[in-house]
Design a protein around this motif. Structure first.
Motif, short mmCIF file in Angstrom:
data_model
loop_
_atom_site.label_atom_id
_atom_site.label_comp_id
_atom_site.label_asym_id
_atom_site.label_seq_id
_atom_site.Cartn_x
_atom_site.Cartn_y
_atom_site.Cartn_z
N LEU A 1 0.96 -1.16 -0.06
CA LEU A 1 -0.15 -0.24 0.07
C LEU A 1 0.95 1.09 0.07
O LEU A 1 0.20 2.28 -0.30
CB LEU A 1 -1.03 0.20 1.15
N ARG A 2 2.36 1.16 0.20
CA ARG A 2 2.96 2.39 0.19
C ARG A 2 3.08 2.78 -1.29
O ARG A 2 3.63 4.01 -1.66
CB ARG A 2 4.64 1.70 0.77
N LEU A 3 2.87 1.95 -2.18
CA LEU A 3 2.79 2.03 -3.44
C LEU A 3 1.64 2.60 -4.15
O LEU A 3 0.78 2.23 -3.84
CB LEU A 3 3.26 0.96 -4.46
N TYR A 4 1.77 3.63 -5.30
CA TYR A 4 0.59 4.26 -5.94
C TYR A 4 -0.03 2.95 -6.80
O TYR A 4 0.53 2.00 -7.15
CB TYR A 4 0.81 5.23 -7.04
N SER A 5 -1.23 3.18 -6.75
CA SER A 5 -1.98 2.28 -7.78
C SER A 5 -1.63 2.59 -9.37
O SER A 5 -0.90 3.54 -9.58
CB SER A 5 -3.51 2.21 -7.92
N ASP A 6 -1.84 1.42 -10.32
CA ASP A 6 -1.73 1.74 -11.73
C ASP A 6 -2.37 2.82 -12.01
O ASP A 6 -3.76 2.33 -12.17
CB ASP A 6 -1.65 0.37 -12.38
N PRO A 7 -2.17 4.06 -12.51
CA PRO A 7 -3.27 4.99 -13.01
C PRO A 7 -4.04 4.67 -14.18
O PRO A 7 -5.19 5.00 -14.31
CB PRO A 7 -2.36 6.19 -13.21
N GLU A 8 -3.35 3.62 -14.95
CA GLU A 8 -4.21 3.30 -16.08
C GLU A 8 -5.04 2.08 -15.97
O GLU A 8 -5.86 1.63 -16.55
CB GLU A 8 -3.11 2.66 -17.24
N GLY A 9 -4.73 1.16 -14.87
CA GLY A 9 -5.44 0.05 -14.42
C GLY A 9 -5.66 -1.14 -15.41
O GLY A 9 -6.72 -1.40 -15.88
N LEU A 10 -4.65 -1.13 -16.17
CA LEU A 10 -4.63 -1.65 -17.54
C LEU A 10 -5.00 -3.18 -17.60
O LEU A 10 -5.62 -3.92 -18.35
CB LEU A 10 -2.85 -1.62 -18.18
N ARG A 11 -4.70 -3.92 -16.49
CA ARG A 11 -4.99 -5.44 -16.47
C ARG A 11 -6.55 -5.48 -16.25
O ARG A 11 -6.98 -6.28 -16.97
CB ARG A 11 -4.20 -5.99 -15.21
N LEU A 12 -7.04 -4.66 -15.44
CA LEU A 12 -8.45 -4.76 -15.32
C LEU A 12 -9.28 -4.37 -16.41
O LEU A 12 -10.04 -4.95 -16.84
CB LEU A 12 -8.82 -3.96 -13.93
N ARG A 13 -8.53 -3.31 -17.19
CA ARG A 13 -9.24 -2.58 -18.36
C ARG A 13 -9.29 -3.86 -19.29
O ARG A 13 -10.46 -4.00 -20.33
CB ARG A 13 -8.76 -1.42 -18.70
N GLU A 14 -7.93 -4.51 -19.59
CA GLU A 14 -7.84 -5.79 -20.58
C GLU A 14 -9.08 -6.83 -20.25
O GLU A 14 -9.71 -7.31 -21.04
CB GLU A 14 -6.41 -6.35 -20.55
N LYS A 15 -9.02 -7.18 -18.93
CA LYS A 15 -10.09 -8.06 -18.48
C LYS A 15 -11.51 -7.84 -18.93
O LYS A 15 -12.44 -8.57 -19.40
CB LYS A 15 -9.99 -8.43 -16.94
N LEU A 16 -11.89 -6.71 -18.64
CA LEU A 16 -13.31 -6.07 -18.63
C LEU A 16 -13.60 -5.88 -20.20
O LEU A 16 -14.66 -6.31 -20.66
CB LEU A 16 -13.51 -4.81 -18.02
#
Ligand code: PMP
Length: 355
Positions: free
Chosen positions: A54-69
């Protein structure tokens, strides 16, 4: 009021969310949440998470989730936009595409006029017919941002896909938003039209059928151009607006897609049962394709029913708008929750001397 607020916003009338009570344990049938937990895969994904990350930012692109959706709906990651709940996406849509004004049905999700006012988007409303259906002809070719919840809220009534397509096709010079928050409970999604119409923006949420309201995850499906416009606004406000945990849980939910579809099926069965029981008790309601019923009982004041149920530990949603003050919106819970609800409704009818 501090007196420091920008005068642009000083007279804004904010949206009022449904009650999230803290005083005692209620049977909560007031905010259309799912009565079922997220899928076992989502819970496993949560346990696998290393909190240190949680010290790290999230992926702003959310690429993996966008690929799956994207794959789930027969599209690509480039056709998918992610945000912090679908309200966030609707907000961006009014901000991005409302320059020529907006139009939506007269009775619908009460957040639309709030977003319009926030962004100084002038809006018109199309009155519903007497039976609460949307007059499709009047939503056509309006020359402005067109917003339609399908199924509609708080009525639960769904338009067939062919009629949605007519609205999209007649507004090619403006964006048409189809808000599909409740589509998984028997409606027909417009996702299949995204490749055909570059003015279509389909907005979906994890909050209802996917049992993840508290995770705050919404997504939209649209042409690459519309997605890029939304991204411009997201990157101009809060690029990390979907947190690391939620991205992971969102992926696990796509991987276990069948689980939520089974739950949606159960909710539809419970809806049919509850509607039949309520009709026997003299209630009337439109045919719902959502996870709620919009009900009234001749002779029983809507606010009284809401208040008496609350006293008995059951929360439903009552709206103060005088046009619908005799109605209540009742979320479909588990079969047991609905039996408890029906039991209390019977007791209230008796108390009120209603046959
Ligand atoms: N659209 C409609 C029609 C809704 O009823 C809701 C839930 N209040 C939303 C969008 C927003 O849901 P969320 O922000 O939780 O995705």
């Amino acid at each position: 009021m501090s007196g420091f607020m920008n005068s642009r916003y000083a007279s804004l009338e904010a949206y009022t969310p449904g009650e999230q009570p803290r005083d005692k344990q209620y049977i909560k049938l007031n905010t259309n949440e799912s009565p079922y937990p997220p899928s076992p895969q989502v819970l496993e994904a949560l346990q696998r998470q290393d909190v240190a990350d949680l010290r790290l930012y999230s992926d702003p692109e959310g690429l993996r989730l966008r690929e799956k959706l994207g794959a789930l709906y027969g599209l690509t990651a480039g056709n998918v936009f992610l945000s912090n709940g679908s309200d966030d996406i609707l907000n961006f849509a009014f901000m991005a595409f409302g320059e020529d004004g907006a139009v939506f049905p007269g009775l619908t999700y009460s957040f639309y006029p709030v977003f319009a006012n926030l962004h100084k988007v002038p809006f018109e409303t199309v009155p519903l017919r007497e039976d609460f259906t949307v007059p499709v002809e009047e939503m056509k070719g309006r020359g402005k941002l067109t917003v339609l919840a399908n199924p509609n809220a708080p009525t639960g009534i769904a338009l067939p896909l062919a009629e949605v397509e007519e609205i999209v096709a007649s507004n090619r010079d403006h964006v048409v938003v189809i808000d599909e928050a409740y589509v998984d409970f028997g409606g027909q999604s417009a996702a299949s039209l995204v490749e055909k119409y570059d003015n279509l923006l389909v907005v979906m949420t994890y909050s209802k059928s996917r049992s993840m309201a508290g995770a705050r995850l919404g997504f939209a499906l649209a042409s690459r151009g519309i997605i890029q416009d939304l991204e411009t606004l997201k990157y101009s406000t809060n690029p990390y607006n979907v947190n690391r945990l939620t991205l992971k849980l969102g992926e696990a939910a796509v991987d276990s897609d069948g689980y939520f579809r089974e739950n949606a099926q159960k909710i539809m069965e419970t809806r049919t049962y509850t509607a039949a029981q309520l009709r026997e008790l003299g209630f009337t309601m439109p045919d719902s394709k959502a996870n709620f019923l919009f009900v009234r009982r001749e002779g029983l004041d809507g606010e009284t029913l809401y208040r008496k149920l609350k006293e008995r530990g059951i929360l439903i949603r009552h709206f103060s708008d005088p046009r619908i003050a005799q109605y209540n919106r009742v979320t479909i819970g588990t079969r047991e929750e609905m039996e408890a609800f029906l039991g209390e409704v019977r007791a209230i009818l008796e108390e009120e001397g209603l046959p």
